[in-house]
Design a protein around this motif. Structure first.
Motif, PDB file in Angstrom:
ATOM      1  N   VAL A 229       0.810  -1.225  -0.026  1.00  0.00           N
ATOM      2  CA  VAL A 229      -0.007   0.084  -0.101  1.00  0.00           C
ATOM      3  C   VAL A 229       0.830   1.151   0.022  1.00  0.00           C
ATOM      4  O   VAL A 229       0.621   2.194  -0.663  1.00  0.00           O
ATOM      5  N   VAL A 230       1.921   1.341   0.999  1.00  0.00           N
ATOM      6  CA  VAL A 230       2.773   2.392   0.831  1.00  0.00           C
ATOM      7  C   VAL A 230       4.198   2.071   0.481  1.00  0.00           C
ATOM      8  O   VAL A 230       4.928   1.286   1.379  1.00  0.00           O
ATOM      9  N   PRO A 231       4.543   2.100  -0.754  1.00  0.00           N
ATOM     10  CA  PRO A 231       5.698   1.416  -1.140  1.00  0.00           C
ATOM     11  C   PRO A 231       7.215   2.010  -0.371  1.00  0.00           C
ATOM     12  O   PRO A 231       7.944   1.249  -0.430  1.00  0.00           O
ATOM     13  N   THR A 232       7.108   3.049   0.245  1.00  0.00           N
ATOM     14  CA  THR A 232       8.423   3.555   0.941  1.00  0.00           C
ATOM     15  C   THR A 232       8.316   3.058   2.350  1.00  0.00           C
ATOM     16  O   THR A 232       9.114   3.595   3.277  1.00  0.00           O
ATOM     17  N   ALA A 233       7.407   2.430   2.580  1.00  0.00           N
ATOM     18  CA  ALA A 233       7.029   1.758   4.100  1.00  0.00           C
ATOM     19  C   ALA A 233       8.075   1.519   5.040  1.00  0.00           C
ATOM     20  O   ALA A 233       8.672   1.896   6.011  1.00  0.00           O
ATOM     21  N   ALA A 234       9.131   0.614   4.130  1.00  0.00           N
ATOM     22  CA  ALA A 234      10.538   0.297   4.875  1.00  0.00           C
ATOM     23  C   ALA A 234      11.229   1.206   5.661  1.00  0.00           C
ATOM     24  O   ALA A 234      11.661   1.218   6.713  1.00  0.00           O
ATOM     25  N   ALA A 235      11.627   2.522   4.900  1.00  0.00           N
ATOM     26  CA  ALA A 235      12.070   3.425   5.215  1.00  0.00           C
ATOM     27  C   ALA A 235      11.227   4.322   6.433  1.00  0.00           C
ATOM     28  O   ALA A 235      12.254   4.989   7.221  1.00  0.00           O
ATOM     29  N   LEU A 236      10.048   4.249   6.439  1.00  0.00           N
ATOM     30  CA  LEU A 236       9.237   5.107   7.269  1.00  0.00           C
ATOM     31  C   LEU A 236       9.137   4.481   8.641  1.00  0.00           C
ATOM     32  O   LEU A 236       8.692   5.025   9.873  1.00  0.00           O
ATOM     33  N   ILE A 237       9.247   3.159   8.864  1.00  0.00           N
ATOM     34  CA  ILE A 237       8.789   2.429  10.055  1.00  0.00           C
ATOM     35  C   ILE A 237       9.811   2.719  11.099  1.00  0.00           C
ATOM     36  O   ILE A 237       9.114   2.776  12.365  1.00  0.00           O
ATOM     37  N   LYS A 238      10.925   2.664  10.720  1.00  0.00           N
ATOM     38  CA  LYS A 238      11.846   2.858  11.975  1.00  0.00           C
ATOM     39  C   LYS A 238      11.642   4.439  12.709  1.00  0.00           C
ATOM     40  O   LYS A 238      11.650   4.256  13.884  1.00  0.00           O
ATOM     41  N   PRO A 239      11.734   5.459  12.123  1.00  0.00           N
ATOM     42  CA  PRO A 239      11.440   6.614  12.603  1.00  0.00           C
ATOM     43  C   PRO A 239      10.042   6.801  13.229  1.00  0.00           C
ATOM     44  O   PRO A 239      10.053   7.431  14.192  1.00  0.00           O
ATOM     45  N   LEU A 240       8.873   6.145  12.800  1.00  0.00           N
ATOM     46  CA  LEU A 240       7.680   5.946  13.442  1.00  0.00           C
ATOM     47  C   LEU A 240       7.827   5.328  14.801  1.00  0.00           C
ATOM     48  O   LEU A 240       7.300   5.518  15.694  1.00  0.00           O
ATOM     49  N   GLU A 241       8.570   4.147  14.685  1.00  0.00           N
ATOM     50  CA  GLU A 241       8.770   3.647  16.010  1.00  0.00           C
ATOM     51  C   GLU A 241       9.684   4.265  16.988  1.00  0.00           C
ATOM     52  O   GLU A 241       9.240   4.581  18.091  1.00  0.00           O
ATOM     53  N   SER A 242      10.526   4.843  16.633  1.00  0.00           N
ATOM     54  CA  SER A 242      11.545   6.008  17.585  1.00  0.00           C
ATOM     55  C   SER A 242      10.587   6.829  18.153  1.00  0.00           C
ATOM     56  O   SER A 242      10.676   7.336  19.151  1.00  0.00           O
ATOM     57  N   ALA A 243       9.667   7.318  17.495  1.00  0.00           N
ATOM     58  CA  ALA A 243       8.936   8.481  17.908  1.00  0.00           C
ATOM     59  C   ALA A 243       7.629   7.921  18.642  1.00  0.00           C
ATOM     60  O   ALA A 243       6.961   8.804  19.331  1.00  0.00           O
TER      61      ALA A 243
END
Ligand code: ADP
Ligand code: ZN
Ligand code: ZN
Length: 813
Positions: A229-243
């Motif tokens: 659904v969100v092709p760039t998800a792999a890169a976004l998940i880490k920062p979302l986790e940190s936050a």
């Protein structure tokens, strides 16, 4: 799980015949359960070991502690230990290697010694004083570091043990022990879950918002799914986790060996014969060991019987193991079982990747899979509480494993059922002579299905004498006018044709047009086969191949005549004979890629194929309702093999192929072409008359003292040097004769035949000799081989000559 402490019994993955005692030191006490793999010291090395249980033997002199526990969970239940012991003892195979063979591949940890040439060694290799073999070894090492085992393999002559030692002492080489770690691991996948829901979402970027939105609808999602659904998800998940927006978790997932989803089905009402078979077998479900032979004509609904017995077994909380002879068949039975039983079905066979196999294995261990379907190696499925073992097409020779651990999975099914105290059902339309003999001697109970389901008729079989067309040219020799006419009629009616030819490739007998020599394999005593699609001549025994443009080895002529009919040539000539027919071919060449079998079967099922050409693969178990004509191109191919089972195999094959016709609503017919119309195997197959075949065959076996009236063990002696191999075969032969003479009272009925040169004198560059041992007394025969092996131990473990012990041999050539 039983935890062991103190002394444990361990089988090591090395060619040794007994188990060893090790000590479990304090830190491992909570992890050393039976069935787990451990790392143990053995001599100067470290190797994988398998824990069998508490040690029964504490008088071993030197006791060492184990070094590591390699699994968190046991890989097999303790109940399998007696099974492994039985196999090692009966098939004369090292116990640890039996276990290694049984477990999914790629799990082993072992140590190897890596040899590296030093600078000094590099200089020394130019020296004039070196012995020839020293020169060869150093030359080999110049190419780079090499494992010791590889070095032995590459250098085709004896390397004196002192040589490497001296090299090491002189500082020319270094030896390093390295540990090879397992290559197969559990697969972990990343999953995300919603984190702190009080955090503001509206200031996040659009893709990030989308991820949070997805999570709100579901408890947890695999990152791979989010990516869709969100092709760039792999890169976004880490920062979302940190936050703090989400949490990431690694979870075990199973690789999916199944192609596509399957629609569930419901069990049909059984006919009376099927009903009787099911209730007869189920009567004994909790009554210990009971073996059955399900003797049911082709199309009589044996699979349905298996499934309904399996359902009863599952109801009782016990487990189901189903063996089928070939991967090609697994896909069909697997689909039918999955349609009936759903997610609890798992498959085990060599067509799976190592990872997939490991995963399926784990599903059984965790109790997630309660039904396992597989080819012969599935006999090792790690079930604890088996309720039934089913062996479909029990007569099939592919249950016999050749090469390493030479076992017969059909026989092992009976052994395992006995040990597990459960029922075993061997099923076939053409039972093996062995199994039917067991019925006549009341070892097995017989379940019969004498009629096809829904009163469908067995096909009408017509014999066509190939001697009439001996002088015809080209394909007319093999597609006789009768067959061609029948094919035309069938195709005109929109029905399907199956053509059976038990030989793959284009031309099986390429011959030089100038000098008449056949094209032979460089490494085997066999002619090559032309495979036109892959533009090569191939050897079917060792895989050797050479370009299709090759010229004659003897006279150099490029004019090669392509004699001998194979499935490829047959397929090609059909497209010329029947212009509009859609032809598919099923043999080992067209089914090597994953999914290709399903694709071919589907083509037949949905009628996008008109003619299916195939080898014995098509003979086995398939259910194609719209095939109304089966053509057997040449029934005699397996009849002339120098093997006492040639007749049995021919009968089975012909009756099975014929059984593919007329399985739907319309009647089927078979045209059976042969050079031997009078042969009793052919006429019995024509009449689908197992009984008359059995009566003839069994009296022949009795007269010649062949199995089932005797047991056999074959010693297979092979080596790369013809003279050395012959000499060694004679040496072993002398040992045999001496042993018999020295204990003549005990080995009275034992017969020693050979040593003789094998009828295939050379395979894959190895010269082959055989000794056949035969005895009506199985106990004495086994004792003989045990005594022989222990008295002449060194001659059985020769570095260059392999002496394989084949118990109950099937491949006698
Ligand atoms: P076999 O394994 O003996 O050759 P199968 O089990 O493949 O035979 O059965 C042949 C066909 O008959 C299959 O399509 C199967 O679904 C169908 N069949 C089996 N038993 C029944 C039954 N009791 N009622 C209706 N159809 C059946
Ligand atoms: Zn020639
Ligand atoms: Zn070859």
């Amino acid at each position: 799980m039983k935890i062991l402490s103190g002394y444990i019994e361990v089988a090591v993955a090395l060619p040794v015949f007994h188990t060893f005692t090790y000590i479990v030191p304090e830190p491992f006490k909570d992890h050393a359960a039976p069935g787990t793999r451990i790392l143990v010291p053995f001599g100067r090395r470290r190797v994988t070991g398998y824990i069998f249980g508490p040690s029964r033997n504490s008088d071993q002199k030197e006791l060492k502690p184990i070094l590591d526990v390699l699994d968190e969970q046991p890989l097999f239940p303790p109940g399998m230990v007696p099974f492994f012991r039985w196999i090692a003892d009966y098939y004369k195979y090292p116990i640890g290697q039996v276990v290694k063979n049984a477990l999914p591949g790629g799990l082993n940890v072992y140590e190897y010694s890596l040899i590296t040439l030093t600078e000094q060694g590099r200089r020394a290799h130019k020296s004039e004083q070196l012995s020839p073999v020293a020169k060869i070894v150093l030359n080999q090492l110049l190419a780079g570091p090499c494992r010791l085992s590889k070095l032995y393999k590459k250098i085709d002559q004896k390397i004196p043990a002192t040589l490497l030692y001296n090299f090491e002492q002189s500082g020319w080489i270094t030896r390093k022990w390295e540990l090879k770690r397992a290559s197969t691991k559990a697969r972990l996948e990343r999953f995300i879950r919603l984190g702190d829901t009080s955090l503001p979402v509206d200031r996040l970027s659009k893709p990030r918002q989308k991820i949070i939105e997805l999570l709100k609808n579901e408890n947890e999602i695999a990152v791979n799914k989010v990516k869709a659904v969100v092709p760039t998800a792999a890169a976004l998940i880490k920062p979302l986790e940190s936050a703090g927006y989400l949490t990431i978790e690694h979870k075990r997932v199973y690789r999916d060996p199944f192609g596509e989803p399957i629609k569930p089905d419901v069990a049909p009402a059984l006919n009376r014969e099927q009903q009787r078979a099911v209730s007869h077998a189920c009567q004994y479900l909790n009554e210990g060991y009971h073996p059955f032979l399900l003797n049911g004509v082709t199309g009589s609904g044996k699979t349905e019987v298996y499934m309904q017995v399996a359902a009863e077994v599952l109801k009782k909380g016990r487990l189901v193991l189903v063996l089928v002879p070939e991967i090609a068949l697994i896909t069909q039975i697997e689909r039918r079982f999955r349609a009936r039983f759903g997610e609890c079905v798992c498959v085990l066979h060599s067509g799976l990747s190592a990872g997939e196999r490991y995963d399926q294995w784990t599903r059984i261990l965790l109790g997630e899979a309660t039904v396992a379907i597989g080819a012969r190696s599935a006999i090792f499925a790690p079930f604890g509480n088996l309720g039934v073992i089913i062996v479909d097409e029990e007569h099939d020779a592919s249950y016999k494993q050749e090469g390493t651990l030479r076992y017969n999975a059909r026989d092992l099914a009976v052994v395992r059922a006995k040990q597990n105290e459960c029922i075993v059902i061997l099923g076939s339309a053409t039972p093996s002579i062995q199994s039917y003999y067991n019925v006549t001697t009341n070892k097995f109970a017989e379940l019969t299905l004498s009629k096809r389901v829904e009163a469908r008729h067995l096909p009408d079989i017509r014999i066509v004498d190939l001697r009439q067309t001996r002088d015809a040219r080209g394909i007319q020799r093999f597609i006789t006018s009768e067959l061609q006419a029948a094919m035309k009629e069938t195709l005109d009616r929109g029905e399907q044709v199956l053509l059976f030819l038990n030989r793959r490739g284009y031309a099986s007998f390429p011959v030089c047009g100038a000098c008449g020599e056949a094209m032979r394999c460089k490494y085997c005593d066999i002619t090559l086969t032309l495979h036109q699609r892959s533009n090569a001549y191939r050897c079917h025994y060792c895989g050797y191949s050479r370009a299709a443009t090759s010229s004659c080895d003897i006279c150099g002529s490029a004019k090669i005549k392509h004699l001998g009919l194979g499935t490829e040539k047959l397929e090609d000539s059909l497209t010329a004979l029947f212009k509009n027919a859609r032809v598919a071919r099923m043999d080992r060449d067209t089914t090597s890629r994953k999914g290709s079998i399903i694709k071919i079967l589907k083509g037949v099922k949905n009628n996008s194929t008109d003619i299916l050409v195939g080898t014995q693969m098509v003979a086995k178990g398939h259910d194609f309702p719209n095939i109304t004509l089966v053509g057997i191109i040449c029934a005699d191919l397996s009849l002339s093999f120098p093997d006492f089972r040639a007749g049995e195999r021919t009968f089975q094959l012909l009756a099975q192929v014929a059984g593919r016709a007329g399985r739907g609503d319309r009647p089927g017919r078979v045209i059976l072409q042969t050079y031997n119309p009078e042969h009793f195997c052919i006429s019995a197959a024509r009449n689908q008359d197992f009984n008359s075949f059995y009566q003839q065959e069994i009296s022949f076996r009795q007269a010649l003292a062949y199995p089932p009236f005797t047991r056999m063990i074959q010693l297979k002696i092979s080596g790369k040097d013809p003279h050395e191999t012959e000499k060694h075969a004679n040496l072993i032969g002398d040992h045999c004769h001496n042993l018999k003479i020295n204990h003549s009272a005990h080995y009275q009925s034992l017969k020693i035949m050979g040593p003789i040169e094998a009828s295939l004198t050379r395979i894959a560059g190895r010269y082959r000799w055989q000794i056949l041992l035969k005895d009506s007394n199985a106990g004495a025969l086994h004792q003989f081989i045990n005594q022989l092996r222990s008295e002449c131990h060194s001659d059985f473990s020769h570095r260059r000559i392999q002496v394989a012990i084949d118990v109950d041999p099937v491949f006698l050539m």
